[in-house]
Motif scaffolding. Structure first.
Motif, PDB file in Angstrom:
ATOM      1  N   ASN A 262     -13.664  -2.095   0.361  1.00  0.00           N
ATOM      2  CA  ASN A 262     -13.378  -1.783   1.770  1.00  0.00           C
ATOM      3  C   ASN A 262     -12.183  -2.583   2.303  1.00  0.00           C
ATOM      4  O   ASN A 262     -12.264  -3.265   3.325  1.00  0.00           O
ATOM      5  CB  ASN A 262     -14.605  -2.036   2.646  1.00  0.00           C
ATOM      6  N   PRO A 263     -11.063  -2.478   1.605  1.00  0.00           N
ATOM      7  CA  PRO A 263      -9.910  -3.277   2.029  1.00  0.00           C
ATOM      8  C   PRO A 263      -9.337  -2.774   3.362  1.00  0.00           C
ATOM      9  O   PRO A 263      -9.455  -1.595   3.709  1.00  0.00           O
ATOM     10  CB  PRO A 263      -8.895  -3.038   0.903  1.00  0.00           C
ATOM     11  N   GLU A 264      -8.760  -3.705   4.095  1.00  0.00           N
ATOM     12  CA  GLU A 264      -8.015  -3.335   5.294  1.00  0.00           C
ATOM     13  C   GLU A 264      -6.639  -2.850   4.844  1.00  0.00           C
ATOM     14  O   GLU A 264      -5.885  -3.602   4.219  1.00  0.00           O
ATOM     15  CB  GLU A 264      -7.886  -4.525   6.238  1.00  0.00           C
ATOM     16  N   THR A 270       3.493   3.548  13.181  1.00  0.00           N
ATOM     17  CA  THR A 270       3.217   4.823  13.844  1.00  0.00           C
ATOM     18  C   THR A 270       1.885   5.416  13.430  1.00  0.00           C
ATOM     19  O   THR A 270       1.427   6.391  14.044  1.00  0.00           O
ATOM     20  CB  THR A 270       4.333   5.830  13.522  1.00  0.00           C
ATOM     21  N   HIS A 271       1.256   4.856  12.405  1.00  0.00           N
ATOM     22  CA  HIS A 271       0.044   5.465  11.872  1.00  0.00           C
ATOM     23  C   HIS A 271      -1.129   4.497  11.715  1.00  0.00           C
ATOM     24  O   HIS A 271      -2.199   4.909  11.271  1.00  0.00           O
ATOM     25  CB  HIS A 271       0.342   6.112  10.515  1.00  0.00           C
ATOM     26  N   GLY A 272      -0.933   3.243  12.043  1.00  0.00           N
ATOM     27  CA  GLY A 272      -2.036   2.308  11.908  1.00  0.00           C
ATOM     28  C   GLY A 272      -1.587   0.876  12.046  1.00  0.00           C
ATOM     29  O   GLY A 272      -0.507   0.576  12.563  1.00  0.00           O
ATOM     30  N   LYS A 273      -2.424  -0.037  11.536  1.00  0.00           N
ATOM     31  CA  LYS A 273      -2.181  -1.472  11.675  1.00  0.00           C
ATOM     32  C   LYS A 273      -1.504  -2.027  10.417  1.00  0.00           C
ATOM     33  O   LYS A 273      -1.363  -1.342   9.414  1.00  0.00           O
ATOM     34  CB  LYS A 273      -3.497  -2.197  11.947  1.00  0.00           C
ATOM     35  N   GLY A 379       5.553  -3.126  10.324  1.00  0.00           N
ATOM     36  CA  GLY A 379       5.110  -1.797   9.900  1.00  0.00           C
ATOM     37  C   GLY A 379       6.236  -0.795   9.781  1.00  0.00           C
ATOM     38  O   GLY A 379       6.083   0.373  10.143  1.00  0.00           O
ATOM     39  N   ILE A 380       7.388  -1.243   9.274  1.00  0.00           N
ATOM     40  CA  ILE A 380       8.537  -0.363   9.063  1.00  0.00           C
ATOM     41  C   ILE A 380       8.651  -0.074   7.572  1.00  0.00           C
ATOM     42  O   ILE A 380       8.763  -0.997   6.756  1.00  0.00           O
ATOM     43  CB  ILE A 380       9.837  -1.013   9.565  1.00  0.00           C
ATOM     44  N   LEU A 381       8.634   1.190   7.210  1.00  0.00           N
ATOM     45  CA  LEU A 381       8.856   1.574   5.815  1.00  0.00           C
ATOM     46  C   LEU A 381      10.325   1.367   5.455  1.00  0.00           C
ATOM     47  O   LEU A 381      11.217   1.553   6.291  1.00  0.00           O
ATOM     48  CB  LEU A 381       8.481   3.038   5.597  1.00  0.00           C
ATOM     49  N   ILE A 382      10.587   1.022   4.197  1.00  0.00           N
ATOM     50  CA  ILE A 382      11.956   0.806   3.725  1.00  0.00           C
ATOM     51  C   ILE A 382      12.282   1.807   2.624  1.00  0.00           C
ATOM     52  O   ILE A 382      11.576   1.889   1.619  1.00  0.00           O
ATOM     53  CB  ILE A 382      12.148  -0.619   3.191  1.00  0.00           C
ATOM     54  N   TRP A 383      13.337   2.561   2.843  1.00  0.00           N
ATOM     55  CA  TRP A 383      14.004   3.310   1.768  1.00  0.00           C
ATOM     56  C   TRP A 383      15.087   2.371   1.263  1.00  0.00           C
ATOM     57  O   TRP A 383      15.971   1.970   2.015  1.00  0.00           O
ATOM     58  CB  TRP A 383      14.603   4.595   2.330  1.00  0.00           C
ATOM     59  N   THR A 697      -3.078  11.242  14.238  1.00  0.00           N
ATOM     60  CA  THR A 697      -3.920  11.902  13.246  1.00  0.00           C
ATOM     61  C   THR A 697      -4.889  12.894  13.880  1.00  0.00           C
ATOM     62  O   THR A 697      -5.312  13.850  13.238  1.00  0.00           O
ATOM     63  CB  THR A 697      -4.708  10.859  12.436  1.00  0.00           C
ATOM     64  N   GLU A 698      -5.234  12.678  15.170  1.00  0.00           N
ATOM     65  CA  GLU A 698      -6.189  13.562  15.822  1.00  0.00           C
ATOM     66  C   GLU A 698      -5.460  14.566  16.719  1.00  0.00           C
ATOM     67  O   GLU A 698      -4.328  14.340  17.152  1.00  0.00           O
ATOM     68  CB  GLU A 698      -7.187  12.749  16.665  1.00  0.00           C
TER      69      GLU A 698
END
Length: 843
Positions: A262-264, A270-273, A379-383, A697-698
């Protein structure tokens, strides 16, 4: 303190001095710095004018043509002397360096992106001082000598010799940056003395989403001469120790595998923590800590039922993520002058602008540790491109070897960062191959292309994917950007650099929807920075006009005079050409242009099986000096109006509109001289499409409110409402082909409002194009200034309101449209009620 209890001692060299190689006088470098470079030191000691000011760049070109030396003195401490091993670690030398320790040569370097480690046990003075001297040979002259040896290759931007050397390519000049070829110890130099040392710690995590288990493989590389105790403590994001492993180690590597239930999970913001687990490794007195986010990232390329080609989008923890973001170039021409605050402020601006992906472009450098740490935290994705850009790079064995060492070092350095979502082999090198008709047979899968005119393909399609697979197999690899399908312009497969607005065909930006692709990793539009920025880099007030020589010097784009004027004159009414009006016109045009792109392409995120566009990454977020460029935030971190346009279109829920033009062509009624516009007088009808785009998501239940205004009078002529359900993580078509007036110019203002409390979720306006034809009535805008915010209202529809402050405070919104009945509140932290606020708008 005993020999065994110390185990390791580290000394970071600082207090450098420097000189030109042919001279004898040493001069003090910037005080108390461990990293530096020659332009920064010459500037600090007032030996050169600031190359960012006026046209001084031209007057400092000699620096890159000279050889320079740096030296530092240090002592080996009594504690360190008792240890068995002594290494000098050079984390980054720019670029061609010969290193002497106490006047004995110990190292030659040829790659600024590599780390070098040298055993200096037999070269140190253990009593008294040691002198480290580094001779930096001109990278420009060296590159040109390599070019004579290996041949002249093709490239876009900079001179061709840059391709021969492993140095930040933008140093040689780009279409947004100056030519400033620097050198120096730009990363730390350390003396590491040890009996036992942790060389590297890699936390490989495989997340099983269905079973909710994180499978961890902790791999530690060591240098030990006898059995030592290694302890690993794993702490949860809340700080609780959840795993402890203590063991004796006597080899070069130790691996520990275990699972966490049950990892965090880490998500883009934009989509979570963004929970981060801490892995703390202790070997005697050496402690290494890694902050690790548990996540699974996938590049999804699946075929469609209703369209040709395949998707190109990312899933994080099985959740599809629409990427909205920016390209990142180096934030300074001299990396060592960047402060931590520069990174934190720029990346926070990205988050504040709802940008969840940053693309590190391949013509700069692998970024500082802080950059990646901040992206993990925020929480920034890197290309991440590898450092190859716009060129026909070599492929001879020595070049392949040094590049391979570079990639291994960088992959190992970066592989614990959960923010990295993809590695790409290069930036636009396949486009160079197409442009110059290099030998490129997509059917040739041999992996060795050294005998072709596109030899670096060996790196992109053979060496790099193997190294990524070996050192960080959980990260997707992409051979280049753009790449995929039938050539780099294929809009149905892979990623796309869409430069047919500005470059190429110079299409109208209202037609961005026709120019989309599966993932648009570059596109953009130029605009001038603010007047404040020009005042900071131009000293002669008489140069403050749009076509001045100094203003033009601070724009490196080829043909910018024609292209920028083309897009402004096509779209924006310009009355007179005073400096402030021209700045505003270019910024409004850029904002309109980028808004169209983000809006149209996000519409194509249509849900499972129909994710026809997976993201839009604008060129570019930042600048490396004060310049007119495609940036949406200038060198001094002042957002342009386009920053806010991108922000509005990238909100968790955005509202999109597009005006369709339907021509009723009667061939018999056309004039004999007809050759298309402007002689096509066919009747035209207009309809409007309205849609919503959501990254939530909802599903979201809302009410659509639509108001239509006569622009010439400012009067509302129609309104309607509609209950809507905006699908989660998708776009939703709400109104299709709704007819609007073709006899008078009208603006359509739409809002999604909450069914619960009536609050505005998203809003937008669609104006007739081009807006240069519009005529407005007398407009009365009222604004009030309070501590930390401003309110505005209007009696008529108004386009492109810009708020101008005396101080550089961050505005929550700017460059927006405003309509009667709305009270717009703009948050401005730090604003005082007494502060002066100016308002301008399009009229």
């Amino acid at each position: 303190m005993t020999k065994d209890s110390i185990a390791i001692k580290e000394l970071v060299l600082n207090n450098w001095s420097y000189k030109e190689s042919k001279t004898t006088e040493w001069k003090q470098s910037r005080k108390d710095v461990s990293t530096t470079e020659i332009h920064a030191d010459l500037l600090n000691n007032k030996e050169i004018p600031d190359p960012f000011i006026d046209r001084n760049e031209r007057d400092v070109q000699w620096i890159g043509e000279r050889d320079w030396e740096y030296k530092a003195e240090f002592q080996v401490s009594a504690e360190s002397r008792s240890l068995s091993n002594h290494e000098l670690v050079f984390e980054g030398l720019d670029t061609f360096a010969t290193v002497y320790l106490n006047e004995e040569e110990i190292l030659k370097t040829d790659n600024m992106f590599r780390e070098y480690r040298v055993d200096v046990k037999d070269h140190l003075n253990y009593v008294g001082s040691n002198t480290l001297r580094i001779l930096f040979i001109s990278a420009l002259h060296t590159a040109r000598s390599y070019e004579k040896e290996h041949g002249k290759f093709k490239c876009f931007n900079g001179e061709t010799s840059r391709l021969q050397v492993r140095k930040a390519q933008y140093h040689f000049g780009w279409d947004w940056g100056p030519v400033l070829i620097t050198c120096g110890p730009y990363k730390p130099v350390k003396l590491i003395s040890y009996n036992a040392q942790i060389l590297d710690a890699y936390v490989q995590v495989d997340v099983d989403i269905e079973k909710q288990i994180a499978k961890v493989n902790s791999v530690v590389e060591l240098s030990v001469s006898k059995s030592e105790k290694l302890t690993l403590e794993v702490s949860s994001p809340s700080g609780e120790i959840i795993k402890t492993i203590s063991q004796s180690v006597d080899g070069k590597q130790v691996s520990d595998k275990f699972s966490i239930e049950n990892p965090e999970l880490w998500f883009p913001f934009t989509h979570g923590k963004q929970p981060l687990y801490e892995f703390k490794y202790t070997l005697n007195n050496q402690v290494i800590t890694k902050k690790v986010g548990f996540r699974k990232v996938e590049l999804v390329q699946e075929t469609f039922e209703e369209q040709p080609g395949s998707s190109f989008y990312f899933k994080v923890n099985s959740v599809p993520v629409y990427a909205t973001g920016s390209n990142w170039i180096p934030a300074h021409s001299f990396q060592t002058l960047l402060k931590n605050s520069d990174y934190t402020e720029l990346l926070q601006l990205a988050v504040d602008g709802h940008q969840n992906m940053i693309r590190i472009w391949g013509g700069g450098y692998y970024e500082s540790d802080l950059f990646y740490e901040l992206c993990d935290k925020l929480g920034i994705l890197i290309w991440h491109d590898f450092m190859f850009a716009c060129g026909q790079y070599p492929g001879y064995p020595a070049f392949i070897e040094t590049v391979s060492e570079e990639i291994i070092h960088q992959l190992k350095r970066l592989r614990n960062h959960c923010s990295i979502a993809i590695y790409a082999g290069n930036n636009e090198d396949y486009q160079v191959a197409e442009e110059f008709k290099l030998e490129w047979d997509p059917e040739d899968k041999s992996g060795d292309y050294s005998k072709t005119s596109f030899p670096a393909r060996t790196l992109y399609e053979n060496v790099f994917p193997k190294l990524v697979g070996q050192y960080c197999p959980e990260i997707p690899y992409h051979p280049g950007s753009p790449w995929g399908g039938n050539g780099t312009a294929d809009k149905t497969i892979g990623d796309l650099h869409q430069w047919n607005v500005w470059h190429g065909n110079q299409e109208k930006y209202q037609d961005w929807y026709k120019l989309g692709g599966r993932f648009i990793s570059e596109f953009g539009m130029e605009a001038l920075p603010s007047r404040k920025t020009f005042e900071a880099c131009i000293t002669d007030p008489e140069e403050f006009y749009p076509q001045s020589q100094t203003v033009d010097h601070h724009n490196k784009a080829d043909g910018f005079e024609r292209r920028l004027a083309l897009y402004v004159i096509e779209n924006i009414k310009v009355q007179g050409l005073d400096f402030d009006s021209w700045i505003y016109a270019t910024q409004l045009m850029q904002a309109e242009c980028l808004g169209y792109a983000y809006r149209c392409w996000r519409r194509e995120w249509r849900g499972n099986g129909k994710r026809y566009t997976g993201g839009a990454i604008v060129w570019q977020i930042n600048d490396c000096w004060p310049v007119t460029s495609w940036s949406i935030i200038d060198y001094y971190k002042r957002p342009k109006l386009a920053y806010y346009s991108v922000k509005r279109e990238s909100k968790p829920i955005s509202l999109g509109m597009y005006r369709n033009e339907i021509k009723h062509t009667n061939e018999a009624a056309l004039p004999v001289s007809n050759a298309g516009p402007p002689h096509d007088y066919s009747p035209v009808d207009y309809t409007i499409d309205i849609w919503g785009s959501s990254s939530k998501t909802e599903d979201q239940h809302a009410v659509l409110l639509v108001e239509i205004y006569n622009i010439a009078t400012g009067d509302k002529i129609e309104s309607f409402s509609k209950d809507v359900t905006l699908k989660g993580n998708s776009s939703t078509e709400v109104v299709e082909s709704y007819p609007i007036s073709n006899s008078i110019p009208v603006v359509v203002h739409s809002r999604f409002v909450s069914k619960h409390d009536g609050s505005i979720i998203a809003s937008a306006a669609d104006w007739p194009q081009p807006i240069k034809y519009l005529k407005f009535p007398s407009i009365n805008i009222e604004h009030s200034v309070f501590d930390d915010y401003i309110t505005l209202s209007t009696n008529k529809p108004v386009k492109g309101i810009e708020i101008i402050l005396e101080s550089d405070l961050f505005l929550d919104d700017n460059g927006f449209d405003l309509f009667p009945g709305d009270i717009k509140e703009i948050e401005v932290k730090g604003l005082k009620k007494s502060d002066k606020v100016q308002i301008r708008y399009y009229h």
